[in-house]
Design a protein around this motif. Sequence first.
Motif, mmCIF file in Angstrom:
data_model
loop_
_atom_site.group_PDB
_atom_site.id
_atom_site.type_symbol
_atom_site.label_atom_id
_atom_site.label_comp_id
_atom_site.label_asym_id
_atom_site.label_seq_id
_atom_site.Cartn_x
_atom_site.Cartn_y
_atom_site.Cartn_z
ATOM 1 N N GLN A 125 0.851 -1.183 0.000
ATOM 2 C CA GLN A 125 0.000 0.000 0.000
ATOM 3 C C GLN A 125 0.891 1.238 0.000
ATOM 4 O O GLN A 125 1.950 1.233 0.610
ATOM 5 C CB GLN A 125 -0.909 0.008 1.235
ATOM 6 C CG GLN A 125 -1.926 1.132 1.277
ATOM 7 C CD GLN A 125 -3.003 0.858 2.313
ATOM 8 O OE1 GLN A 125 -4.115 0.441 1.997
ATOM 9 N NE2 GLN A 125 -2.677 1.083 3.574
ATOM 10 N N ILE B 78 -3.618 4.073 -1.633
ATOM 11 C CA ILE B 78 -4.003 3.165 -2.695
ATOM 12 C C ILE B 78 -3.298 1.840 -2.464
ATOM 13 O O ILE B 78 -2.109 1.789 -2.138
ATOM 14 C CB ILE B 78 -3.681 3.776 -4.085
ATOM 15 C CG1 ILE B 78 -4.202 2.893 -5.207
ATOM 16 C CG2 ILE B 78 -2.182 4.036 -4.242
ATOM 17 C CD1 ILE B 78 -4.203 3.594 -6.567
ATOM 18 N N SER B 79 -4.049 0.769 -2.627
ATOM 19 C CA SER B 79 -3.508 -0.558 -2.365
ATOM 20 C C SER B 79 -2.828 -1.119 -3.603
ATOM 21 O O SER B 79 -2.948 -0.561 -4.699
ATOM 22 C CB SER B 79 -4.633 -1.496 -1.934
ATOM 23 O OG SER B 79 -5.488 -1.752 -3.032
ATOM 24 N N GLY C 249 -3.730 -3.536 -5.197
ATOM 25 C CA GLY C 249 -4.770 -3.911 -6.143
ATOM 26 C C GLY C 249 -5.435 -2.727 -6.821
ATOM 27 O O GLY C 249 -6.279 -2.907 -7.698
ATOM 28 N N GLY C 250 -5.051 -1.524 -6.406
ATOM 29 C CA GLY C 250 -5.590 -0.329 -7.045
ATOM 30 C C GLY C 250 -6.780 0.294 -6.336
ATOM 31 O O GLY C 250 -7.344 1.277 -6.812
ATOM 32 N N ASN C 251 -7.158 -0.259 -5.191
ATOM 33 C CA ASN C 251 -8.253 0.338 -4.435
ATOM 34 C C ASN C 251 -7.755 1.556 -3.669
ATOM 35 O O ASN C 251 -6.717 1.502 -3.006
ATOM 36 C CB ASN C 251 -8.839 -0.685 -3.465
ATOM 37 C CG ASN C 251 -9.471 -1.857 -4.187
ATOM 38 O OD1 ASN C 251 -10.210 -1.683 -5.146
ATOM 39 N ND2 ASN C 251 -9.164 -3.060 -3.737
ATOM 40 N N SER C 252 -8.499 2.629 -3.769
ATOM 41 C CA SER C 252 -8.079 3.864 -3.116
ATOM 42 C C SER C 252 -9.152 4.372 -2.168
ATOM 43 O O SER C 252 -10.330 4.064 -2.342
ATOM 44 C CB SER C 252 -7.762 4.938 -4.153
ATOM 45 O OG SER C 252 -8.888 5.211 -4.955
ATOM 46 N N ASP C 253 -8.723 5.098 -1.174
ATOM 47 C CA ASP C 253 -9.683 5.788 -0.320
ATOM 48 C C ASP C 253 -9.093 7.114 0.130
ATOM 49 O O ASP C 253 -7.863 7.298 0.123
ATOM 50 C CB ASP C 253 -10.120 4.919 0.870
ATOM 51 C CG ASP C 253 -8.985 4.531 1.764
ATOM 52 O OD1 ASP C 253 -8.713 5.269 2.731
ATOM 53 O OD2 ASP C 253 -8.360 3.490 1.503
ATOM 54 N N TYR C 254 -9.969 8.024 0.492
ATOM 55 C CA TYR C 254 -9.610 9.398 0.786
ATOM 56 C C TYR C 254 -10.262 9.866 2.079
ATOM 57 O O TYR C 254 -11.332 9.386 2.442
ATOM 58 C CB TYR C 254 -10.097 10.328 -0.338
ATOM 59 C CG TYR C 254 -9.557 10.015 -1.707
ATOM 60 C CD1 TYR C 254 -10.131 9.026 -2.505
ATOM 61 C CD2 TYR C 254 -8.468 10.712 -2.217
ATOM 62 C CE1 TYR C 254 -9.630 8.736 -3.762
ATOM 63 C CE2 TYR C 254 -7.962 10.439 -3.479
ATOM 64 C CZ TYR C 254 -8.548 9.449 -4.246
ATOM 65 O OH TYR C 254 -8.040 9.179 -5.490
ATOM 66 N N LYS D 76 -12.220 14.448 -0.688
ATOM 67 C CA LYS D 76 -12.931 13.670 -1.714
ATOM 68 C C LYS D 76 -13.473 14.597 -2.793
ATOM 69 O O LYS D 76 -14.049 15.641 -2.498
ATOM 70 C CB LYS D 76 -14.068 12.877 -1.072
ATOM 71 C CG LYS D 76 -13.603 11.668 -0.297
ATOM 72 C CD LYS D 76 -14.785 10.921 0.315
ATOM 73 C CE LYS D 76 -14.312 9.703 1.092
ATOM 74 N NZ LYS D 76 -15.430 8.987 1.756
ATOM 75 N N THR E 86 -6.808 13.376 -6.134
ATOM 76 C CA THR E 86 -6.765 12.078 -6.794
ATOM 77 C C THR E 86 -5.390 11.457 -6.592
ATOM 78 O O THR E 86 -4.369 12.072 -6.930
ATOM 79 C CB THR E 86 -7.032 12.206 -8.305
ATOM 80 O OG1 THR E 86 -8.301 12.825 -8.514
ATOM 81 C CG2 THR E 86 -7.041 10.827 -8.959
ATOM 82 N N SER F 245 -2.761 8.341 -7.434
ATOM 83 C CA SER F 245 -2.510 7.368 -8.497
ATOM 84 C C SER F 245 -1.052 6.946 -8.469
ATOM 85 O O SER F 245 -0.217 7.577 -7.822
ATOM 86 C CB SER F 245 -2.857 7.950 -9.871
ATOM 87 O OG SER F 245 -2.024 9.066 -10.162
#
Length: 118
Positions: free
Chosen positions: A32, A50-51, A53-58, A63, A67, A69
């Motif tokens: 992560q 962002i993990s 696997g591409g999962n992100s949280d804010y 929000k 962004t 990435s």
Amino acid sequence: VQLQACGGGMVQAGGYRRLSCSTSRNIFSFYQVGWYRRSPGKQRELVARISSGGNSDYRDSVKGRFTISRDRAENALILQMISLKPEDTAVYFCSAEILSFRGLSTYWGQGTLVTVSS
């Protein structure tokens, strides 16, 4: 593991800033990665992560404006910030986590200061 953050600076409210965090390892190899910030007189807080696997949280306050990435070409973690507010003023830190048989190890880059003027 080395992390190098850059992109901080002064910007007017409503403006845009792009932070980048380059790393000595493949940015996609981390368990992560994330951005944190510390405002004057406050504790460090999570901004976005962002993990692998591409999962992100804010955090709620960013929000729709920030962004996170990972950039393959730059091998870097990116934080794009729009509609900046004075309360976004802080030192921003990037972090990276590695999961191994030893457990979870966290690495930090040096901070980069973002100052948003009203």
